[in-house]
Write a protein that holds these residues in place. Structure first.
Motif, PDB file in Angstrom:
ATOM      1  N   GLN B  51      40.456  41.299  28.632  1.00  0.00           N
ATOM      2  CA  GLN B  51      41.034  40.872  29.912  1.00  0.00           C
ATOM      3  C   GLN B  51      41.641  39.473  29.864  1.00  0.00           C
ATOM      4  O   GLN B  51      42.191  39.023  30.866  1.00  0.00           O
ATOM      5  N   ASP B  53      42.120  35.558  30.188  1.00  0.00           N
ATOM      6  CA  ASP B  53      41.513  34.591  31.102  1.00  0.00           C
ATOM      7  C   ASP B  53      41.289  35.151  32.508  1.00  0.00           C
ATOM      8  O   ASP B  53      40.629  34.522  33.321  1.00  0.00           O
ATOM      9  N   SER B  54      41.845  36.331  32.792  1.00  0.00           N
ATOM     10  CA  SER B  54      41.669  36.876  34.144  1.00  0.00           C
ATOM     11  C   SER B  54      40.200  37.191  34.412  1.00  0.00           C
ATOM     12  O   SER B  54      39.775  37.226  35.562  1.00  0.00           O
ATOM     13  N   ILE B 114      41.967  40.907  44.017  1.00  0.00           N
ATOM     14  CA  ILE B 114      42.844  40.042  43.212  1.00  0.00           C
ATOM     15  C   ILE B 114      42.658  40.329  41.724  1.00  0.00           C
ATOM     16  O   ILE B 114      43.595  40.304  40.942  1.00  0.00           O
ATOM     17  N   LYS B 117      44.252  43.940  40.683  1.00  0.00           N
ATOM     18  CA  LYS B 117      45.702  44.076  40.529  1.00  0.00           C
ATOM     19  C   LYS B 117      46.141  43.968  39.067  1.00  0.00           C
ATOM     20  O   LYS B 117      46.765  44.893  38.549  1.00  0.00           O
ATOM     21  N   PRO B 118      45.791  42.861  38.351  1.00  0.00           N
ATOM     22  CA  PRO B 118      46.247  42.798  36.956  1.00  0.00           C
ATOM     23  C   PRO B 118      45.495  43.756  36.020  1.00  0.00           C
ATOM     24  O   PRO B 118      46.034  44.182  35.010  1.00  0.00           O
ATOM     25  N   MET B 119      44.228  44.102  36.347  1.00  0.00           N
ATOM     26  CA  MET B 119      43.433  44.892  35.410  1.00  0.00           C
ATOM     27  C   MET B 119      43.542  46.398  35.642  1.00  0.00           C
ATOM     28  O   MET B 119      43.589  47.181  34.712  1.00  0.00           O
TER      29      MET B 119
END
Lengths: 58, 248
Positions: B51, B53-54, B114, B117-119
């Motif tokens: 993942q 730094d997220s 939050i 969304k990216p993962m």
């Protein structure tokens, strides 16, 4: 400086990471500040009540 | 000895004085824990191999989610004490935990979104974990609304205690939801009985943050409970004495 910019960038996830931390700071800050403000108002109101009762009993 | 302590704690002037002495210590410890947890989590912990730094959102999200359950359990426990023994302080702890409990739940939901969304590629899915946590937020808000809707605060506290106890069924559902139903949400990595499947450098800041959140909860509840107590007892002798001592 470069290391700092790299830290801020969070490997490209800056927006996601910092908005999470920022939101936490905001809601926790409010959770502390609001009761402290309320306390100051309460103290004023209670002082007034005590004053009134004193003047009534006189 | 212990019973005497509980009895004393139930006395408003004693509770007010003791909590006033505790607050500076709690605040100091809370600050140190947050500083250490944030430094460990944002600087020392390595980036996740999948993942990047997220994953650092974990230090806000997971303790918030843990606290959303922990605070609810405290409320249910206080509710039981308030119903059985009619302890006023238990009522006050119950109702003054609701706001900060809702804050933790809200924070867990939003930071989860939050992070999702990216993962996961989506802000939200209607799966068991997310839906039951959302239900928990509505429980907290329902408790706050119910309490403020009833004018007689002793009656309001009893109604709220019953609602809090009924809502307890939701707690194991949230906890086990990731095992009972298939979901996008990852399974537990820390609260497993065998060795946690997380690097120590990642785990220690998480535990520090979890303790920092617990102290924050204690601080907020005490601040709110003291205000509540002061107002409820505004016509009592001990409040009058308190204010005359301060040179009002």
């Amino acid at each position: 400086m470069e290391a700092f910019l790299k830290f801020i960038d969070m490997g490209g996830y800056a927006g996601y990471v910092w908005s999470s931390y920022g939101l936490a700071l905001l809601v926790f800050g409010l959770s502390i500040i609001l009761p402290l403000k309320e306390k100051r108002q309460l103290e004023k109101r209670i002082r007034r009540i005590i004053q009134n009762e004193k003047s009534v009993s006189k | 000895m212990i019973m005497r302590f509980i009895y004393q704690l139930g006395s408003p002037p004693y509770f007010y004085a003791l909590s006033g002495r505790l607050l500076p210590w709690l605040s100091g410890l809370c600050f140190i824990l947050f500083a250490a947890g944030l430094y460990g989590g944002l600087v020392l912990a390595p980036a996740d191999y999948q993942q990047g730094d997220s994953f650092r959102i974990i230090y806000i999200h997971v303790p918030a989610a843990w606290m959303s359950l922990f605070v609810y359990m405290i409320m249910a426990f206080s509710g039981a004490m308030a119903l059985i023994w009619r302890i006023k302080i238990a009522e006050i702890i119950l109702i003054n935990s609701a706001h900060i409990g809702a804050v933790f739940t809200f924070l867990a939901l939003v930071t989860g979104s939050i992070w999702g969304k990216p993962m996961w590629g989506t802000w939200w899915v209607w799966d068991a974990r997310l839906t039951s946590e959302l239900l928990l937020l509505f429980l907290y808000l329902g408790i706050i609304a119910l309490y403020s809707a009833i004018d007689d605060k002793r009656k309001a506290a009893r109604a709220v205690a019953i609602l809090a106890l009924v809502g307890v069924v939701n707690i194991p559902i949230i906890h086990y939801s990731v095992e009972w139903w298939s979901t996008l949400h990852q399974g537990p990595t820390v609260t497993k009985f065998d060795k946690p499947s997380i690097d120590t450098r990642m785990l220690i800041p998480l535990l520090l943050m979890a303790f920092a959140y617990k102290f924050l909860y204690a601080i907020v509840v005490l601040l709110r409970a003291r205000n509540d107590l002061l107002w409820r007892e505004r016509r009592s002798q001990w409040v009058a004495t308190l204010f005359s001592k301060e040179g009002a």
